[in-house]
Design a protein around this motif. Structure first.
Motif, short mmCIF file in Angstrom:
data_model
loop_
_atom_site.label_atom_id
_atom_site.label_comp_id
_atom_site.label_asym_id
_atom_site.label_seq_id
_atom_site.Cartn_x
_atom_site.Cartn_y
_atom_site.Cartn_z
N PHE A 1 -8.22 7.56 -4.22
CA PHE A 1 -7.31 7.28 -3.13
C PHE A 1 -8.01 6.57 -1.98
O PHE A 1 -7.41 6.28 -0.96
CB PHE A 1 -6.62 8.56 -2.66
N LEU A 2 -9.28 6.27 -2.16
CA LEU A 2 -10.01 5.47 -1.17
C LEU A 2 -10.02 4.01 -1.62
O LEU A 2 -11.05 3.39 -1.76
CB LEU A 2 -11.45 6.00 -1.02
N GLY A 3 -8.85 3.48 -1.90
CA GLY A 3 -8.72 2.06 -2.19
C GLY A 3 -8.51 1.67 -3.63
O GLY A 3 -8.43 0.49 -3.94
N LYS A 4 -8.41 2.63 -4.54
CA LYS A 4 -8.29 2.27 -5.95
C LYS A 4 -6.99 2.73 -6.58
O LYS A 4 -6.87 2.85 -7.79
CB LYS A 4 -9.48 2.82 -6.73
N VAL B 1 8.63 -14.07 -8.82
CA VAL B 1 8.19 -12.82 -8.19
C VAL B 1 7.25 -12.07 -9.13
O VAL B 1 6.23 -11.51 -8.70
CB VAL B 1 9.40 -11.94 -7.81
N ARG B 2 7.59 -12.05 -10.42
CA ARG B 2 6.74 -11.37 -11.41
C ARG B 2 5.35 -12.01 -11.44
O ARG B 2 4.34 -11.31 -11.44
CB ARG B 2 7.42 -11.46 -12.79
N THR B 3 5.29 -13.35 -11.42
CA THR B 3 4.00 -14.05 -11.43
C THR B 3 3.21 -13.77 -10.16
O THR B 3 2.01 -13.47 -10.22
CB THR B 3 4.23 -15.57 -11.58
N ALA B 4 3.87 -13.83 -9.02
CA ALA B 4 3.18 -13.56 -7.75
C ALA B 4 2.67 -12.13 -7.69
O ALA B 4 1.55 -11.87 -7.21
CB ALA B 4 4.13 -13.84 -6.58
N THR B 5 3.46 -11.19 -8.19
CA THR B 5 3.04 -9.78 -8.21
C THR B 5 1.84 -9.59 -9.13
O THR B 5 0.88 -8.88 -8.77
CB THR B 5 4.21 -8.88 -8.65
N ALA B 6 1.86 -10.22 -10.29
CA ALA B 6 0.74 -10.12 -11.22
C ALA B 6 -0.53 -10.70 -10.60
O ALA B 6 -1.61 -10.10 -10.70
CB ALA B 6 1.06 -10.84 -12.53
N GLN B 7 -0.41 -11.83 -9.91
CA GLN B 7 -1.57 -12.43 -9.26
C GLN B 7 -2.11 -11.52 -8.15
O GLN B 7 -3.32 -11.38 -7.99
CB GLN B 7 -1.21 -13.80 -8.69
N ARG B 8 -1.20 -10.91 -7.42
CA ARG B 8 -1.62 -9.99 -6.35
C ARG B 8 -2.35 -8.79 -6.93
O ARG B 8 -3.38 -8.36 -6.41
CB ARG B 8 -0.38 -9.56 -5.57
N LEU B 9 -1.83 -8.23 -8.03
CA LEU B 9 -2.49 -7.09 -8.68
C LEU B 9 -3.85 -7.47 -9.22
O LEU B 9 -4.80 -6.68 -9.12
CB LEU B 9 -1.60 -6.52 -9.78
N VAL B 10 -3.97 -8.66 -9.80
CA VAL B 10 -5.27 -9.11 -10.32
C VAL B 10 -6.26 -9.25 -9.17
O VAL B 10 -7.43 -8.87 -9.30
CB VAL B 10 -5.12 -10.42 -11.12
N GLN B 11 -5.81 -9.77 -8.04
CA GLN B 11 -6.71 -9.90 -6.89
C GLN B 11 -7.16 -8.53 -6.39
O GLN B 11 -8.33 -8.32 -6.09
CB GLN B 11 -6.02 -10.69 -5.77
N ILE B 12 -6.23 -7.59 -6.32
CA ILE B 12 -6.59 -6.22 -5.92
C ILE B 12 -7.58 -5.63 -6.92
O ILE B 12 -8.57 -5.00 -6.53
CB ILE B 12 -5.33 -5.33 -5.80
N ALA C 1 -13.05 -1.96 -1.96
CA ALA C 1 -11.67 -1.51 -2.12
C ALA C 1 -11.21 -0.78 -0.87
O ALA C 1 -10.08 -0.96 -0.41
CB ALA C 1 -11.56 -0.60 -3.34
N LEU C 2 -12.08 0.04 -0.29
CA LEU C 2 -11.72 0.79 0.90
C LEU C 2 -11.46 -0.12 2.10
O LEU C 2 -10.47 0.04 2.81
CB LEU C 2 -12.80 1.81 1.23
N SER C 3 -12.32 -1.12 2.28
CA SER C 3 -12.11 -2.03 3.41
C SER C 3 -10.86 -2.88 3.20
O SER C 3 -10.12 -3.15 4.14
CB SER C 3 -13.33 -2.94 3.63
N PHE C 4 -10.58 -3.25 1.97
CA PHE C 4 -9.39 -4.04 1.67
C PHE C 4 -8.12 -3.25 1.98
O PHE C 4 -7.21 -3.74 2.63
CB PHE C 4 -9.40 -4.47 0.20
N VAL C 5 -8.07 -1.99 1.55
CA VAL C 5 -6.90 -1.15 1.83
C VAL C 5 -6.76 -0.92 3.32
O VAL C 5 -5.66 -0.92 3.86
CB VAL C 5 -6.96 0.16 1.03
N LEU D 1 -7.59 -2.99 5.65
CA LEU D 1 -7.01 -4.22 6.19
C LEU D 1 -5.51 -4.31 5.89
O LEU D 1 -4.73 -4.73 6.73
CB LEU D 1 -7.72 -5.45 5.61
N MET D 2 -5.12 -3.92 4.68
CA MET D 2 -3.71 -3.95 4.32
C MET D 2 -2.91 -2.98 5.18
O MET D 2 -1.83 -3.30 5.66
CB MET D 2 -3.52 -3.60 2.84
N ARG D 3 -3.44 -1.80 5.38
CA ARG D 3 -2.74 -0.79 6.18
C ARG D 3 -2.63 -1.25 7.62
O ARG D 3 -1.64 -1.07 8.27
CB ARG D 3 -3.47 0.55 6.10
N LYS D 4 -3.67 -1.90 8.13
CA LYS D 4 -3.66 -2.39 9.51
C LYS D 4 -2.59 -3.46 9.67
O LYS D 4 -1.85 -3.44 10.64
CB LYS D 4 -5.04 -2.96 9.86
#
Length: 131
Positions: free
Chosen positions: A49-52, A94-105, A118-122, A124-127
């Protein structure tokens, strides 16, 4: 690798690759889907839960067919400090964009993006969600 619920079976544990990201898929048209995710969360190590971990909510294009309140899913994300992604899988763009976003994550969680954890990325997303 896909699983319909957790815990994962232990018989092939020695063959299982390292898990870098857990994506819980929630079909907003099915209350069973949310209950299954809530039950499975107990089997995820707290360090994930720390970013993964992230929640992917599908079926959001049909508001009139929703069985789950979006607030309930957002609260789940807040409770577990994990991002919530909403998408409509029936729309190819939307499906393609979501898949690309998940791959980047996933690339971030697996350590393939230098200087970003992963923790710093999350964080940033939360901020950005708070702004």
């Amino acid at each position: 690798h896909l699983a319909t619920s957790l815990p994962l079976p232990s018989e092939r544990d020695h063959l299982r690759p390292r898990i870098d990201l857990v994506v819980f898929m929630i079909d907003i048209k099915s209350k069973y889907s949310l209950k299954n995710v809530e039950t499975s969360l107990a089997y995820v190590d707290a360090s994930f839960f720390l970013g993964k971990v992230c929640f992917l909510v599908t079926g959001v294009g049909r508001v009139n067919a929703c069985s789950i309140e979006t607030n309930a899913v957002c609260k789940l994300g807040e409770t577990y400090c994990s991002p919530v992604l909403f998408c409509e899988l029936e729309l190819e763009g939307v499906r393609t964009a979501t898949a690309q976003r998940l791959v980047q994550i996933l690339r971030i969680c697996a350590g393939h993006i230098p200087g970003v954890s992963a923790l710093s990325f999350v964080s940033l997303m939360r901020k950005s969600d708070d702004d």
